[in-house]
Write a protein that holds these residues in place. Structure first.
Motif, PDB file in Angstrom:
ATOM      1  N   ILE A 144      -7.430 -36.605  10.949  1.00 23.66           N
ATOM      2  CA  ILE A 144      -7.105 -37.229  12.231  1.00 23.66           C
ATOM      3  C   ILE A 144      -8.338 -37.903  12.828  1.00 23.66           C
ATOM      4  O   ILE A 144      -8.289 -39.047  13.293  1.00 23.66           O
ATOM      5  CB  ILE A 144      -6.530 -36.198  13.215  1.00 23.66           C
ATOM      6  N   LYS A 145      -9.474 -37.225  12.802  1.00 26.94           N
ATOM      7  CA  LYS A 145     -10.703 -37.784  13.379  1.00 26.94           C
ATOM      8  C   LYS A 145     -11.154 -39.028  12.619  1.00 26.94           C
ATOM      9  O   LYS A 145     -11.638 -39.992  13.199  1.00 26.94           O
ATOM     10  CB  LYS A 145     -11.816 -36.726  13.382  1.00 26.94           C
ATOM     11  N   LYS A 146     -10.977 -39.018  11.314  1.00 29.31           N
ATOM     12  CA  LYS A 146     -11.448 -40.124  10.498  1.00 29.31           C
ATOM     13  C   LYS A 146     -10.539 -41.344  10.597  1.00 29.31           C
ATOM     14  O   LYS A 146     -11.020 -42.482  10.668  1.00 29.31           O
ATOM     15  CB  LYS A 146     -11.544 -39.668   9.037  1.00 29.31           C
ATOM     16  N   GLU A 147      -9.224 -41.104  10.628  1.00 29.40           N
ATOM     17  CA  GLU A 147      -8.280 -42.212  10.513  1.00 29.40           C
ATOM     18  C   GLU A 147      -7.589 -42.607  11.813  1.00 29.40           C
ATOM     19  O   GLU A 147      -7.303 -43.787  12.040  1.00 29.40           O
ATOM     20  CB  GLU A 147      -7.204 -41.855   9.474  1.00 29.40           C
ATOM     21  N   LEU A 148      -7.308 -41.635  12.678  1.00 29.65           N
ATOM     22  CA  LEU A 148      -6.389 -41.909  13.784  1.00 29.65           C
ATOM     23  C   LEU A 148      -6.985 -41.746  15.174  1.00 29.65           C
ATOM     24  O   LEU A 148      -6.692 -42.531  16.070  1.00 29.65           O
ATOM     25  CB  LEU A 148      -5.156 -40.986  13.657  1.00 29.65           C
ATOM     26  N   ALA A 149      -7.782 -40.720  15.355  1.00 27.02           N
ATOM     27  CA  ALA A 149      -8.315 -40.448  16.701  1.00 27.02           C
ATOM     28  C   ALA A 149      -9.763 -39.978  16.592  1.00 27.02           C
ATOM     29  O   ALA A 149     -10.063 -38.785  16.701  1.00 27.02           O
ATOM     30  CB  ALA A 149      -7.453 -39.394  17.408  1.00 27.02           C
ATOM     31  N   PRO A 150     -10.698 -40.921  16.386  1.00 23.60           N
ATOM     32  CA  PRO A 150     -12.099 -40.554  16.146  1.00 23.60           C
ATOM     33  C   PRO A 150     -12.765 -39.835  17.319  1.00 23.60           C
ATOM     34  O   PRO A 150     -13.782 -39.166  17.131  1.00 23.60           O
ATOM     35  CB  PRO A 150     -12.780 -41.902  15.866  1.00 23.60           C
ATOM     36  N   LYS A 151     -12.196 -39.960  18.499  1.00 26.96           N
ATOM     37  CA  LYS A 151     -12.801 -39.310  19.666  1.00 26.96           C
ATOM     38  C   LYS A 151     -12.161 -37.966  20.003  1.00 26.96           C
ATOM     39  O   LYS A 151     -12.467 -37.367  21.030  1.00 26.96           O
ATOM     40  CB  LYS A 151     -12.714 -40.241  20.881  1.00 26.96           C
TER      41      LYS A 151
END
Length: 280
Positions: free
Chosen positions: A164-171
């Motif tokens: 999720i952090k890498k592809e969709l929601a880095p924050k």
């Protein structure tokens, strides 16, 4: 002299008899190549995943994977009391099959190219997806991108939150706990905003009596997770298990197992996948 000859003869007969008895026991206790002719069949499952594979305080086992594995074992000719359940932790599954510690494994075991290089898979018998679990009154998280700036929980070492952090929601603010139960407690107490892993695992937790009505799945379907039944490379069990899985779907036992284990969580499961249809 006669006594000695008779004693020696008796000793030989006893030795041969014991050896034959020992060989017979070993042959009977094994799964006889998956024919159902043995006295026991050993199956690997998870012991700590409610709704999928869980060892209850009573010592019994419950969950969707357990129901599927039990159906398959019966189709192979075994009774319930002939099943030996063995804990199959994620990191140990390929080794357990390669060593022959178990006859097959049904333990939220996603079919991947890397794993197929080491073991064979029957199925898939369930198409799961990476999803998130939120509180039932959550209104702000309607898309994976809404996880930006939210506190996202997963277990230490899991790749789900990293995806999720890498592809969709880095924050997204990643918080890793030791187990899913800790994440659920954090979610209930508002220490975190969402928990991520396979939707089947999330549904299993949400379906537990103490959590019913408190959580809901977002339904994001971020990845495909094709659950298969692992067998040793080259085992003739693969085809026999596939036949059993087809029968389970045809006679509606598969639908019943889904409802029994995931129903309270309102899990919107995919239809039973066709054998060999691995969704990438």
């Amino acid at each position: 002299m006669k006594f000695r000859k008779v004693s020696a003869a008796v000793a030989v007969v006893l030795t041969v008899g014991l050896a034959a008895s020992a060989c017979g026991k070993n042959d009977d206790d094994k799964a006889s190549g998956g024919s159902g002719g043995g006295k026991k069949i050993t199956i690997g499952i998870k012991f700590d995943q409610p709704g999928l594979g869980q060892k209850l305080p009573s010592g019994k086992f419950a969950g969707f994977d357990v129901d599927v594995a039990t159906y398959v074992a019966k189709a192979l000719g075994y009774k319930t009391n002939q099943i030996v359940w063995k804990e199959a932790k994620s990191a140990d599954r390929e080794t357990m099959l390669e060593r022959g510690d178990v006859d097959f494994i049904a333990a939220s075991y996603s079919i991947t190219d890397e794993r197929e290089a080491k073991v064979d898979f029957a199925g898939p018998y369930l198409l799961a997806h990476q999803d998130i679990l939120v509180r039932s009154d959550e209104k702000e998280i309607n898309d994976p991108k809404d996880l930006n700036s939210k506190r996202l929980c997963s277990v230490t070492g899991s790749t789900s939150a990293q995806n999720i952090k890498k592809e969709l929601a880095p924050k997204a603010q990643l918080q890793e706990y030791g187990g899913y139960s800790e994440c659920l407690t954090g979610l209930e107490n508002k220490a975190v905003d969402a928990l991520t892993t396979d939707d089947s695992i999330l549904a299993g937790y949400a379906a537990q009596k103490e959590f019913q009505g408190k959580f809901k799945l977002a339904g994001f379907k971020m990845t495909n997770e094709n659950y298969g039944i692992g067998v040793k490379k080259g085992s003739d069990l693969k085809d026999k298990i596939n036949d059993a899985l087809k029968k389970m779907v045809d006679d509606k036992s598969w639908d019943k197992a889904v409802q029994d284990n995931f129903g309270p969580a309102n899990y919107k499961n995919e239809p039973a996948p066709a054998i060999g249809d691995v969704k990438k």
